[in-house]
Write a protein that holds these residues in place. Structure first.
Motif, short mmCIF file in Angstrom:
data_model
loop_
_atom_site.label_atom_id
_atom_site.label_comp_id
_atom_site.label_asym_id
_atom_site.label_seq_id
_atom_site.Cartn_x
_atom_site.Cartn_y
_atom_site.Cartn_z
N GLY A 1 0.82 -1.21 0.00
CA GLY A 1 0.00 0.00 0.00
C GLY A 1 0.85 1.25 0.00
N THR A 2 1.91 1.22 0.77
CA THR A 2 2.84 2.36 0.79
C THR A 2 3.50 2.55 -0.57
OG1 THR A 2 3.27 1.98 3.13
CG2 THR A 2 4.89 3.29 1.92
N ALA A 3 3.92 1.47 -1.19
CA ALA A 3 4.54 1.56 -2.52
C ALA A 3 3.55 2.13 -3.53
CB ALA A 3 5.01 0.18 -2.97
N PHE A 4 2.30 1.68 -3.47
CA PHE A 4 1.29 2.18 -4.39
C PHE A 4 1.04 3.68 -4.16
CE2 PHE A 4 -3.20 3.07 -5.37
CZ PHE A 4 -3.18 2.81 -6.73
N GLY A 5 0.94 4.08 -2.91
CA GLY A 5 0.73 5.49 -2.60
C GLY A 5 1.89 6.37 -3.06
N LEU A 6 3.10 5.91 -2.81
CA LEU A 6 4.27 6.67 -3.26
C LEU A 6 4.33 6.76 -4.78
CD1 LEU A 6 7.03 5.40 -0.82
CD2 LEU A 6 6.08 7.70 -0.95
N ALA A 7 3.97 5.67 -5.46
CA ALA A 7 3.97 5.69 -6.93
C ALA A 7 2.91 6.66 -7.46
CB ALA A 7 3.72 4.28 -7.46
N ALA A 8 1.75 6.70 -6.82
CA ALA A 8 0.70 7.63 -7.25
C ALA A 8 1.13 9.08 -7.05
CB ALA A 8 -0.59 7.34 -6.49
N VAL A 9 1.71 9.38 -5.91
CA VAL A 9 2.18 10.75 -5.65
C VAL A 9 3.30 11.12 -6.63
CG1 VAL A 9 3.40 12.18 -3.95
CG2 VAL A 9 1.48 10.77 -3.24
N THR A 10 4.19 10.19 -6.90
CA THR A 10 5.28 10.44 -7.85
C THR A 10 4.73 10.73 -9.24
OG1 THR A 10 6.77 9.02 -6.60
CG2 THR A 10 7.35 9.43 -8.89
N ALA A 11 3.74 9.97 -9.67
CA ALA A 11 3.16 10.18 -11.00
C ALA A 11 2.49 11.55 -11.10
CB ALA A 11 2.15 9.08 -11.31
N VAL A 12 1.75 11.94 -10.08
CA VAL A 12 1.09 13.25 -10.10
C VAL A 12 2.12 14.37 -10.08
CG1 VAL A 12 -0.40 14.79 -8.76
CG2 VAL A 12 -1.06 12.41 -9.09
N CYS A 13 3.14 14.24 -9.26
CA CYS A 13 4.19 15.27 -9.21
C CYS A 13 4.92 15.37 -10.55
CB CYS A 13 5.18 14.96 -8.10
SG CYS A 13 4.50 15.23 -6.46
N ARG A 14 5.16 14.26 -11.18
CA ARG A 14 5.82 14.27 -12.49
C ARG A 14 4.97 15.01 -13.51
NH1 ARG A 14 5.69 11.45 -17.25
NH2 ARG A 14 7.66 11.30 -18.35
N LEU A 15 3.66 14.74 -13.51
CA LEU A 15 2.78 15.44 -14.44
C LEU A 15 2.76 16.94 -14.18
CD1 LEU A 15 -0.30 13.02 -14.51
CD2 LEU A 15 1.29 13.48 -16.38
N LEU A 16 2.69 17.31 -12.92
CA LEU A 16 2.66 18.74 -12.59
C LEU A 16 3.98 19.43 -12.93
CD1 LEU A 16 0.76 18.60 -9.19
CD2 LEU A 16 -0.10 19.47 -11.38
N LEU A 17 5.09 18.75 -12.69
CA LEU A 17 6.39 19.34 -13.03
C LEU A 17 6.56 19.51 -14.54
CD1 LEU A 17 8.67 17.47 -10.49
CD2 LEU A 17 8.32 19.93 -10.61
N ARG A 18 6.15 18.50 -15.29
CA ARG A 18 6.24 18.60 -16.76
C ARG A 18 5.34 19.72 -17.28
NH1 ARG A 18 10.84 16.44 -18.54
NH2 ARG A 18 11.07 14.31 -17.84
N GLN A 19 4.14 19.84 -16.71
CA GLN A 19 3.23 20.89 -17.16
C GLN A 19 3.81 22.27 -16.85
OE1 GLN A 19 -0.58 20.86 -15.27
NE2 GLN A 19 -1.39 22.46 -16.56
N SER A 20 4.40 22.43 -15.67
CA SER A 20 4.99 23.73 -15.32
C SER A 20 6.18 24.04 -16.22
CB SER A 20 5.39 23.77 -13.85
OG SER A 20 6.48 22.94 -13.60
N GLU A 21 6.95 23.02 -16.62
CA GLU A 21 8.05 23.25 -17.57
C GLU A 21 7.53 23.74 -18.91
OE1 GLU A 21 10.29 19.65 -17.95
OE2 GLU A 21 11.90 20.46 -16.71
N ARG A 22 6.43 23.12 -19.39
CA ARG A 22 5.86 23.54 -20.67
C ARG A 22 5.35 24.96 -20.60
NH1 ARG A 22 3.74 18.24 -20.69
NH2 ARG A 22 1.77 19.01 -19.87
N VAL A 23 4.71 25.32 -19.50
CA VAL A 23 4.19 26.68 -19.35
C VAL A 23 5.33 27.68 -19.26
CG1 VAL A 23 2.93 28.21 -17.78
CG2 VAL A 23 2.01 25.97 -18.34
#
Length: 110
Positions: free
Chosen positions: A51-73
């Motif tokens: 469960g911890t691994a799944f939660g960390l993976a979900a947070v990592t995926a969301v952070c990656r998306l947000l970081l990539r979007q901020s780079e594009r902007v």
């Protein structure tokens, strides 16, 4: 007696700029693996570690998306239309200073 003469160094090729988002995601992925292993080592249940691994993976995926979007902007050139348009809170002309105290004469209404 003169020593060996230093030869001029060839100019070093500039290193490509580091992709900080990729570095952050790599460390996050590493922690997604390391944290559950450490939890298992210290006696946490397999379900808890998964469960911890799944939660960390979900947070990592969301952070990656947000970081990539901020780079594009950030990389997008500023739009001329954006600088010339004013929003609702940036009015100019009559009524721009509503709510300000006025000193001096007042005209009765009515």
């Amino acid at each position: 007696m003169s020593g060996p003469h230093p030869t001029p160094e060839t100019p070093r090729a500039t290193a490509p700029p580091q992709d900080t988002v990729t570095d952050v995601v790599r460390w996050a992925a590493f922690s997604c693996v390391l944290v559950p292993v450490v939890l298992l080592w210290y006696g946490t249940s397999l379900a808890g570690a998964a469960g911890t691994a799944f939660g960390l993976a979900a947070v990592t995926a969301v952070c990656r998306l947000l970081l990539r979007q901020s780079e594009r902007v950030a990389a997008r050139p500023p739009s001329e239309d954006h600088t010339s348009r004013r929003g609702r809170h940036h009015r100019s002309g009559t009524g721009a200073h509503r709510g300000r105290r006025h000193t001096g004469g007042s005209t009765p209404v009515g």
